[in-house]
Design a protein around this motif. Structure first.
Motif, PDB file in Angstrom:
ATOM      1  N   LEU A  16       0.894  -1.208   0.078  1.00  0.00           N
ATOM      2  CA  LEU A  16       0.072   0.042   0.005  1.00  0.00           C
ATOM      3  C   LEU A  16       0.895   1.232   0.017  1.00  0.00           C
ATOM      4  O   LEU A  16       0.641   2.217  -0.758  1.00  0.00           O
ATOM      5  N   ASP A  17       1.965   1.199   0.687  1.00  0.00           N
ATOM      6  CA  ASP A  17       2.754   2.365   1.014  1.00  0.00           C
ATOM      7  C   ASP A  17       3.571   2.534  -0.475  1.00  0.00           C
ATOM      8  O   ASP A  17       3.642   3.692  -1.116  1.00  0.00           O
ATOM      9  N   LEU A  18       3.827   1.528  -1.187  1.00  0.00           N
ATOM     10  CA  LEU A  18       4.640   1.419  -2.515  1.00  0.00           C
ATOM     11  C   LEU A  18       3.437   2.142  -3.470  1.00  0.00           C
ATOM     12  O   LEU A  18       3.983   3.154  -4.338  1.00  0.00           O
ATOM     13  N   LEU A  19       2.257   1.581  -3.543  1.00  0.00           N
ATOM     14  CA  LEU A  19       1.193   2.129  -4.489  1.00  0.00           C
ATOM     15  C   LEU A  19       1.013   3.540  -4.325  1.00  0.00           C
ATOM     16  O   LEU A  19       0.574   4.458  -5.103  1.00  0.00           O
ATOM     17  N   GLN A  20       0.881   4.071  -2.979  1.00  0.00           N
ATOM     18  CA  GLN A  20       0.583   5.250  -2.703  1.00  0.00           C
ATOM     19  C   GLN A  20       1.940   6.259  -3.306  1.00  0.00           C
ATOM     20  O   GLN A  20       1.481   7.439  -3.715  1.00  0.00           O
ATOM     21  N   ALA A  21       2.932   5.971  -3.319  1.00  0.00           N
ATOM     22  CA  ALA A  21       4.164   6.645  -3.972  1.00  0.00           C
ATOM     23  C   ALA A  21       4.183   6.586  -5.375  1.00  0.00           C
ATOM     24  O   ALA A  21       4.751   7.641  -6.215  1.00  0.00           O
ATOM     25  N   ASN A  22       3.586   5.533  -5.924  1.00  0.00           N
ATOM     26  CA  ASN A  22       4.016   5.294  -7.283  1.00  0.00           C
ATOM     27  C   ASN A  22       2.586   4.963  -8.336  1.00  0.00           C
ATOM     28  O   ASN A  22       2.807   4.858  -9.585  1.00  0.00           O
ATOM     29  N   GLU A  23       1.523   5.189  -7.574  1.00  0.00           N
ATOM     30  CA  GLU A  23       0.224   5.441  -8.315  1.00  0.00           C
ATOM     31  C   GLU A  23      -0.145   3.984  -9.065  1.00  0.00           C
ATOM     32  O   GLU A  23      -1.118   3.609  -8.679  1.00  0.00           O
ATOM     33  N   VAL A  24       0.612   3.478 -10.077  1.00  0.00           N
ATOM     34  CA  VAL A  24       0.342   2.311 -10.879  1.00  0.00           C
ATOM     35  C   VAL A  24       1.404   1.514 -11.089  1.00  0.00           C
ATOM     36  O   VAL A  24       2.816   1.972 -11.455  1.00  0.00           O
ATOM     37  N   MET A  25       1.462   0.157 -10.562  1.00  0.00           N
ATOM     38  CA  MET A  25       2.388  -1.049 -10.622  1.00  0.00           C
ATOM     39  C   MET A  25       2.186  -2.340 -11.297  1.00  0.00           C
ATOM     40  O   MET A  25       0.921  -2.390 -10.754  1.00  0.00           O
ATOM     41  N   SER A  26       2.959  -2.827 -11.714  1.00  0.00           N
ATOM     42  CA  SER A  26       2.584  -4.223 -12.339  1.00  0.00           C
ATOM     43  C   SER A  26       2.784  -5.221 -11.202  1.00  0.00           C
ATOM     44  O   SER A  26       3.545  -4.779 -10.363  1.00  0.00           O
ATOM     45  N   LEU A  27       2.303  -6.301 -11.563  1.00  0.00           N
ATOM     46  CA  LEU A  27       2.692  -7.391 -10.360  1.00  0.00           C
ATOM     47  C   LEU A  27       4.413  -7.754 -10.648  1.00  0.00           C
ATOM     48  O   LEU A  27       5.021  -7.900  -9.631  1.00  0.00           O
ATOM     49  N   THR A  28       4.914  -7.652 -11.748  1.00  0.00           N
ATOM     50  CA  THR A  28       6.321  -7.764 -11.851  1.00  0.00           C
ATOM     51  C   THR A  28       7.086  -6.701 -11.166  1.00  0.00           C
ATOM     52  O   THR A  28       8.167  -6.837 -10.717  1.00  0.00           O
ATOM     53  N   ASP A  29       6.691  -5.452 -11.466  1.00  0.00           N
ATOM     54  CA  ASP A  29       7.148  -4.258 -10.632  1.00  0.00           C
ATOM     55  C   ASP A  29       7.287  -4.407  -9.232  1.00  0.00           C
ATOM     56  O   ASP A  29       8.353  -4.222  -8.339  1.00  0.00           O
ATOM     57  N   ILE A  30       6.138  -4.881  -8.572  1.00  0.00           N
ATOM     58  CA  ILE A  30       6.105  -4.961  -7.187  1.00  0.00           C
ATOM     59  C   ILE A  30       6.960  -6.326  -6.582  1.00  0.00           C
ATOM     60  O   ILE A  30       7.724  -6.086  -5.683  1.00  0.00           O
ATOM     61  N   MET A  31       6.912  -7.443  -7.318  1.00  0.00           N
ATOM     62  CA  MET A  31       8.018  -8.464  -7.196  1.00  0.00           C
ATOM     63  C   MET A  31       9.450  -7.966  -7.066  1.00  0.00           C
ATOM     64  O   MET A  31      10.349  -8.342  -6.278  1.00  0.00           O
TER      65      MET A  31
END
Length: 250
Positions: A16-31
């Protein structure tokens, strides 16, 4: 890790913190970011999506309004203080007048004064439209303080309601700058084909609190009338803003 920490919960909050900072991310991005395996990452994302904390679209995962939704503080006083000014301008120009406030990525209609024409745009209080295509929404966004504006802009998905709707983030930012310079916003068939709308901001306590708009068919609100109507509308919004300040002090 502390003995009191729950690793799975911690990972979910990290997403949640990561998406708050980056708006949109793929599964691979998060992995890749966390160096987690695919199965664990997918399960975490699936759980967060199932609980409606995040959502998935063609670009990847992003926060939902449950986490990132910004609501503009609504002052009910705006709705009733604005009626005399709305009624006067509506009767003079014959078109329907509106008051709107932002709610996440939408602008919500909170007050309506119907026009005098037999054929007019029919709306109801509580109607919602994407803020990036609506004159009501753009008039508010353009005059927000930068720190307040940014969270709202991060939520916009720039979906197209018509072929005229803005779908480019950077161009929309420039568009808001132009609106701020002119003092009014226009929905030029961006929400509905055949319909144009002009809006101006309403201020309360030094901040934009809502917007006022006039809407009608293209045949009665052509571009040739923008200068005249925007002048009247800005005078209307200034009158409402002044009355709000007076009521606020009383």
């Amino acid at each position: 890790m502390s003995q009191y920490e729950v690793s799975t919960l911690k990972k979910g909050l990290q997403i949640l913190d990561l998406l708050q900072a980056n708006e949109v991310m793929s599964l691979t991005d998060i992995m890749d970011y966390f160096q987690w395996n695919k199965t664990s990452t997918f399960r975490l994302l699936y759980t967060l999506e199932n609980m409606e904390y995040i959502q998935k679209n063609s670009r990847g995962y992003s926060l939902t309004d449950k986490m990132s939704g910004q609501k503009q503080p609504h002052h009910p006083m705006v709705d009733w203080v604005s009626v005399p000014a709305l009624l006067e301008l509506s009767q003079r120009l014959g078109e329907t007048m509106y008051i709107g406030v932002l709610d996440g990525t939408d602008v919500v209609t909170t007050q309506i004064v119907d026009g005098t024409h037999s054929m007019r745009i029919h709306s109801t209080i509580g109607d919602r439209d994407p803020a990036h295509g609506s004159a009501l929404g753009k008039a508010i966004l353009a005059f927000m303080e930068p720190d307040t504006q940014k969270p709202f802009l991060r939520q916009l998905e720039y979906t197209k309601s018509t072929i005229h709707t803005f779908d480019d983030k950077q161009l929309f930012v420039y568009h808001l700058m132009d609106i701020q310079e002119k003092g009014y916003a226009i929905d030029d068939e961006e929400t509905e084909m055949g319909v144009r709308c002009i809006a101006a901001p309403i201020f309360f306590n030094g901040r934009v609190a809502a917007s006022v708009a006039i809407s009608g068919p293209v045949s009665r609100l052509p571009k040739a009338k923008d200068k005249l109507i925007s002048k009247e509308l800005k005078e209307c919004s200034q009158r409402i803003s002044k009355q709000l300040e007076q009521k606020g002090r009383s």
